[in-house]
Design an enzyme around this catalytic site. Structure first.
Site, PDB file in Angstrom:
ATOM      1  CG  ASP A 201      20.379 -28.100 -53.628  1.00 29.64           C
ATOM      2  OD1 ASP A 201      21.061 -27.122 -53.993  1.00 29.64           O
ATOM      3  OD2 ASP A 201      20.827 -28.996 -52.900  1.00 29.64           O
ATOM      4  CD  GLU A 202      22.058 -22.805 -50.821  1.00 29.90           C
ATOM      5  OE1 GLU A 202      22.805 -23.713 -51.235  1.00 29.90           O
ATOM      6  OE2 GLU A 202      22.460 -21.862 -50.139  1.00 29.90           O
TER       7      GLU A 202
ATOM      8  CG  ASP B 113      19.175 -25.926 -48.470  1.00 28.28           C
ATOM      9  OD1 ASP B 113      19.247 -26.527 -49.562  1.00 28.28           O
ATOM     10  OD2 ASP B 113      20.113 -25.873 -47.644  1.00 28.28           O
TER      11      ASP B 113
END
Lengths: 362, 379
Positions: free
Chosen positions: A111-112, A15
């Site tokens: 973003d993950e 993350d």
């Protein structure tokens, strides 16, 4: 020499920390070390992302911008730069692919992502901790961003682990320790446990994940039905969900909040066109096609209206998607009420079949 | 004794006949309507009995049930409530009487004494009753058969509204129904009785046509078709039953142009055997294109399907094959749709190469044609 038991599965949840603002702070010296938020310019804009400096003042994602400026008057607001976020995400994924095959990398958002790196750790050549550290190091040196990583034998525990020590964290939860790791955490960390269920569990005296793991199963079944048993299994750290990089995102959507409420048709269609272009661009970039096109309206009283149009064959054609979105808009905007927010979404996403159904009239 | 309340609409009828008529007209009630009055059914006394009308402004259905009318009148009653209630009544005389001043309908049947709040009939949107307009007459059984054989080919994709309709193509030679979703096309010629001067290409919503078999059950003879002068409404009447629908505005694709005129392979096969085989093999055609492969072999046709995680299946069907051998792939559902409505024991499949449209028809006849575009696959 003691033999190290290999993990049955090694799953990492990576993350990126405060992704949007970190990209801006990386690229502009003047933004480093100060409270920064990413938000649009309309007076009704909401915060898309806040830097850790801003978070200490209580600024949060999805907070109306005017409220954020109240709690943090010195907040520096920057407009979103989607192209740069996509580029950073692409670079990070290129690093992931050095450690796992594409079908073992499941992107949840820009973003993950989940990575199944079992192949790297199975023979004891690398430990899960080594792989996680190398990924953190490479992302930092090559992309200039920090990330938090959770490593565990399941997606569920990896995700909770990465979120438990942010930013720049690394939390390793080896097999057979999952339940102990989860036990002291508040029940809110269990995915799929909504606020209503949480409230009912609290009334039953269940406060921590450990309480839920040990609770009488029969009673949970009685109160919540099958989902009660499912939640308890998750609380015990039992999750067999595979990392599936071939699974396309469930929906792609974009929305816009108008400066002033809009009721005229032309303005709505112009905004609809713009949103359709944006979602279609992402659809094409992901290499998938959509079966269902929906339109979402928020009225001045915050009521949500949505209508959808489903197609027999999935499409990635921008004109077809626009026509469908317009017909959904017609269905949802019958009384020409003023509109506060307009959104367009695509769902029923599928990878195009190599088999091609031919058409009669082309 | 108090003042006698003013009554209107007073009649006696049988719950079972009323119940089945209510169920039919309720089909026109939209589940999601912005106009509350459209949740109601219009009741009107007529010389033939009690007329029931429901509409969602797109489709309207009207049925008349036999009734002994004591006093004429009209009102509108919540459709769902009335249908559910009448459906539970014993088979005894049902007496209906409307109290005009309160718009309350009293229903008396055996042990039951019930009062339903109604809305004035004047509130009900006046249905289009095109007594003017172009007329033609089609034998009922012929029309229903043609609808059954075509409407499933219409599209459900509302992004192309024209294809969600069935084309009623009327010219000097007769009448034809055609429907397509862009991947397959069904064309059925109607056996016309007497010519008509009318020439028209009317696009009727497939959803409206699908109501005709139900609405006209029990009727016989001819269906009277009236098309409004503005060409935006169509009206079907058989006996005392009526279905009205708006027409879809737009240009229907030139369907005659995609009907194959030549073929290099002709396969004649028993309808039920092919149907059963496609059904079984297609359980293994689970990907989104539903692909089933057809291959001619000496004395027969081989069907096969494969899905990676599921498995595969292969079966032979005995068939008369003429012309060159072929391998071709189709969406199994499109084949099954055609076979389900095939009227003859045998069907003829005509192919002209793996990338040209295939044709399914009754042997040697062109009264019903079903055209399917193949799926392009790696063979």
């Amino acid at each position: 020499m003691p033999r190290v038991e290999p993990w049955p599965r090694t799953i990492l949840h990576v993350d990126l920390d405060a992704f949007y603002t970190s990209v801006h702070q990386r690229d502009q010296d003047r933004l480093r070390g100060i409270p920064v938020a990413v938000a649009g310019s309309s007076r009704r804009a909401v915060v898309m992302g806040a830097s850790y400096e801003a978070r200490t003042f209580g600024v949060r994602s999805a907070m109306p911008l005017h409220e954020a400026l109240q709690v943090c008057p010195q907040l520096t607001v920057v407009p979103p730069d989607h192209a740069r976020y996509r580029e950073a995400s692409r670079q990070v994924h290129a690093i992931f692919r050095r450690w796992a095959a594409p079908e073992k990398i499941e992107a949840v958002a820009l973003d993950e992502a989940y990575l199944d790196v079992t192949a790297r750790t199975r023979h004891g050549t690398s430990t899960p901790e080594e792989v996680a550290r190398r990924i953190k190091f490479t992302v930092h040196t090559e992309v200039g961003l920090t990330c938090s990583v959770g490593a565990a034998p399941s997606k569920l525990v990896a995700k909770i682990a990465s979120g438990s020590r942010k930013p720049d964290g690394l939390v390793i939860v080896p097999p057979a320790t999952e339940a102990d790791f989860l036990a002291p955490l508040p029940i809110g960390v269990v995915p799929g446990l909504g606020p209503k269920t949480e409230e009912r569990l609290r009334l039953m005296g269940v406060r921590t994940v450990g309480d839920l793991a040990d609770y009488d199963t029969a009673r949970l079944l009685q109160v919540f039905g099958t989902s009660g048993a499912v939640l308890q299994r998750l609380a015990q750290g039992r999750d067999r969900e595979p990392v599936d990089g071939t699974r396309p995102a469930k929906t792609i959507s974009a929305e816009t909040t108008f400066e002033n409420d809009v009721s005229d048709r032309e303005t709505l269609e112009t905004a609809l066109r713009d949103l359709t272009d944006r979602v279609t661009e992402r659809l094409v970039a992901e290499g998938v096609r959509a079966r269902t096109i929906y339109v979402k309206l928020k009225l001045p009283d915050f009521r949500l209206v949505s209508r959808q149009v489903s197609r027999t064959s999935p499409t990635d054609d921008v004109e077809t998607i626009f026509r469908a979105a317009r017909s959904a808009l017609e269905k949802s905007h019958l009384e020409s009420r003023p509109v506060r927010l307009l959104g367009v979404g695509l769902s029923g996403l599928v990878h195009p079949q190599p088999d091609l159904q031919m058409s009669l009239f082309d | 004794m108090g003042i006698r309340s003013q009554t209107a609409l007073k009649l006696t009828c049988q719950p079972s006949t009323l119940s089945s008529a209510l169920q039919i007209v309720s089909r026109a009630i939209s589940t999601r309507t912005t106009l509350p009055i459209l949740n109601n059914i219009l009741l009107e006394t007529t010389s033939e009995g009690l007329a029931l009308t429901a509409t969602n402004l797109e489709i309207g259905i009207r049925k008349v049930v036999a009734a002994e009318v004591a006093e004429e009148g009209s009102t509108t009653v919540p459709a769902r409530l009335l249908t559910d209630f009448v459906g539970t009544l014993p088979e005894k005389d049902l007496e209906m009487a409307l109290d005009l001043s309160t718009q309350t309908l009293s229903l008396k049947c055996a042990r039951f004494d019930t009062h339903v709040k109604c809305i004035e009939a004047e509130e009900f949107p006046p249905g289009p009753r095109p007594d003017e307009g172009d007329r033609l007459s089609i034998p009922l059984d012929e029309l229903l058969a043609a609808i059954e054989q075509t409407q499933m080919a219409a599209s459900t994709d509302e992004a192309r509204p024209v294809l969600t309709g069935v084309l009623l193509h009327i010219d000097r030679d007769g009448q034809t129904l055609a429907a397509t979703d862009g991947h397959r096309l069904a064309v059925r010629k109607l056996q016309a009785r007497g010519g008509s001067d009318l020439e028209a290409r009317l696009i009727v919503p497939a959803r409206a046509l699908a109501e005709l078999p139900r609405a006209f059950r029990g009727e016989s003879g001819e269906v009277e078709v009236i098309v409004s002068k503005a060409r935006n409404q169509i009206f079907f009447r058989a006996g005392t039953s009526e279905v009205t629908s708006r027409l879809i505005d737009g240009t229907y694709p030139n369907y005659t142009q995609v009907i194959p005129t030549k073929s290099s392979t002709t396969v004649k096969v028993a309808t039920s055997e092919l149907n059963q085989t496609v059904r079984a093999v297609s359980l293994f055609a689970r990907d989104s294109a539903n692909v089933i492969r057809l291959k001619t072999e000496t004395g027969g046709l081989v069907l096969s399907a494969t899905t990676n995680e599921v498995g595969d299946s292969r079966a032979e069907v005995s068939a008369d094959v003429e012309g060159s051998d072929i391998q071709i792939a189709f969406n199994a559902r499109y084949i099954l749709d055609a076979l389900a409505v095939a009227a003859e024991d045998h069907v003829e499949l005509l192919f002209d190469g793996p990338l040209s449209p295939g044709l399914i028809r009754p042997p040697g006849s062109d009264q019903y044609l079903y055209v399917i575009m193949p799926v392009r696959v790696a063979m």
